[in-house]
Design a protein around this motif. Structure first.
Motif, PDB file in Angstrom:
ATOM      1  N   LEU A 216       0.789  -1.153  -0.065  1.00 42.31           N
ATOM      2  CA  LEU A 216       0.087   0.001  -0.050  1.00 42.31           C
ATOM      3  C   LEU A 216       0.845   1.260  -0.076  1.00 42.31           C
ATOM      4  O   LEU A 216       0.575   2.405  -0.597  1.00 42.31           O
ATOM      5  N   THR A 217       1.900   1.212   0.758  1.00 46.63           N
ATOM      6  CA  THR A 217       2.766   2.640   0.719  1.00 46.63           C
ATOM      7  C   THR A 217       3.508   2.458  -0.624  1.00 46.63           C
ATOM      8  O   THR A 217       3.657   3.835  -0.989  1.00 46.63           O
ATOM      9  N   LEU A 218       4.003   1.469  -1.223  1.00 47.75           N
ATOM     10  CA  LEU A 218       4.607   1.560  -2.462  1.00 47.75           C
ATOM     11  C   LEU A 218       3.773   2.363  -3.423  1.00 47.75           C
ATOM     12  O   LEU A 218       4.169   3.060  -4.381  1.00 47.75           O
ATOM     13  N   GLU A 219       2.438   1.701  -3.504  1.00 49.81           N
ATOM     14  CA  GLU A 219       1.556   2.277  -4.490  1.00 49.81           C
ATOM     15  C   GLU A 219       1.124   3.758  -4.118  1.00 49.81           C
ATOM     16  O   GLU A 219       0.895   4.491  -4.962  1.00 49.81           O
ATOM     17  N   LYS A 220       1.136   4.201  -2.862  1.00 50.90           N
ATOM     18  CA  LYS A 220       0.992   5.540  -2.639  1.00 50.90           C
ATOM     19  C   LYS A 220       2.116   6.494  -3.212  1.00 50.90           C
ATOM     20  O   LYS A 220       1.958   7.391  -3.465  1.00 50.90           O
TER      21      LYS A 220
END
Length: 351
Positions: A216-220
């Protein structure tokens, strides 16, 4: 389509309940196939050649595993007249069924499809493939664990942890690194399933939360390679810090939550007399630690005034970190205060 995601979530939930409530091989095989067919459109959601290629590779890998399940189940029914997964007596058929489960979860030597498929998927869709889709094979392995030969499990686990760490040393694509990290984490989950199944559940639970936080953080951050992480802290410092926490937790460093299952696993292996297995797994985890720390260094240790050899991107205002990432990052940051209790429960279960 508005009903696309609810249908996927509903079907995955139903198949999971089927696994939890049945020991009949045919019913569990049907549930496995339903979950596979549901995830295929999730992989090929975008009309991109890479997504279509990923869905094709996933289908072929899962079809191979399903064929092995049907083959071993049919031969077991011919020999015994029984389709209960807990009553398989032939050791050869048991090993064949175990290898089929290893294909499903992507362990060595059947790991080649995992990095290629994750590379062609979005980070959000990868969460389902790396966490929820592994519940079914893990439940089957859980049911067969009293009958599985420990030498097979330990060999595959050691090879998975070693190969995943070795391949990650020279990898620059973040999605492939996440896939290799998943292979290494599944090795730690599987290696103890025969002696302490509760540790397998704990390890998979913590792995699912931490890997979901990472994706999720990589997508953000909209990062696809290691070089794109160099300026992530200047664009989104909070999200980049959460990524650092989840990466360090995945590596198994104390006092984060990822250290707890590895510590308890090593303790249990030593108690069962598998000292060389524990030692080899620890040595293999050092390879994974190397690329985890490389990701951490690029995401949090190259902030100005340090000089980075990359092109500075246009800085845009970013939204605040959402509640889901905050919750999962908090779980990944959980200290190991419950370690003593879990250790006592595990020893009581083995005794």
């Amino acid at each position: 389509m508005p009903l696309f995601q609810p249908i996927i979530l509903t079907t995955l939930t139903i198949t999971t309940f089927i696994f939890l409530s049945s020991t009949h091989l045919v019913i569990m095989w049907v549930a496995l196939e339903l979950s596979t067919l549901v995830v295929l459109p999730l992989i090929a959601n975008k009309s991109h050649p890479r997504a279509i290629e990923a869905s094709t590779k996933y289908f072929l890998a899962q079809a191979t595993a399903s064929a092995l399940i049907i083959f071993s189940g049919t031969l077991n029914y011919i020999a015994t007249g029984n389709c209960q997964i807990t009553e398989m007596t032939n050791q050869t058929l048991m090993i064949t069924m175990t290898l089929a489960m290893f294909i499903k979860v992507g362990l060595v030597p059947f790991h080649f499809w995992v990095p290629e498929i994750i590379q062609g998927m979005t980070p959000t869709a990868s969460i389902f493939l790396l966490t929820w889709q592994k519940l079914g094979p893990l439940i089957l392995l859980f049911l067969m664990s009293p009958l599985i030969c420990f030498e097979v499990i330990s060999t595959v686990s050691i090879l998975s942890a070693t190969v995943a760490g070795w391949l990650g040393l020279n990898q620059t694509q973040i999605r492939k690194l996440v896939a290799l990290s998943s292979i290494a984490q599944m090795a730690w989950t599987i290696v103890i399933i025969k002696y302490a199944p509760s540790l397998t559940i704990l390890a998979f639970y913590l792995y699912s939360i931490t890997i979901s936080t990472t994706l999720l953080t990589l997508e953000k951050l909209s990062t696809t390679s290691i070089n794109s992480l160099l300026l992530s802290f200047s664009k989104a410092p909070i999200t980049s810090s959460l990524l650092t926490i989840s990466l360090v937790s995945l590596s198994g460093l104390p006092p984060l939550a990822g250290f707890l299952p590895k510590w308890l696993t090593i303790d249990q292996l030593v108690a069962e007399g598998a000292i060389w297995v524990a030692f080899t797994m620890l040595m293999a985890s050092l390879l994974s630690l190397a690329f985890y720390l490389r990701l951490w260094y690029n995401s949090a240790s190259t902030i100005p005034p340090n000089t980075v050899n990359t092109k500075r991107l246009w800085r845009k205002s970013t939204q605040q970190t959402n509640l889901t990432i905050n919750f999962m990052a908090t779980a990944a940051l959980t200290l190991i205060l419950a370690a003593t209790l879990m250790k006592a429960v595990t020893k009581q279960e083995t005794n």
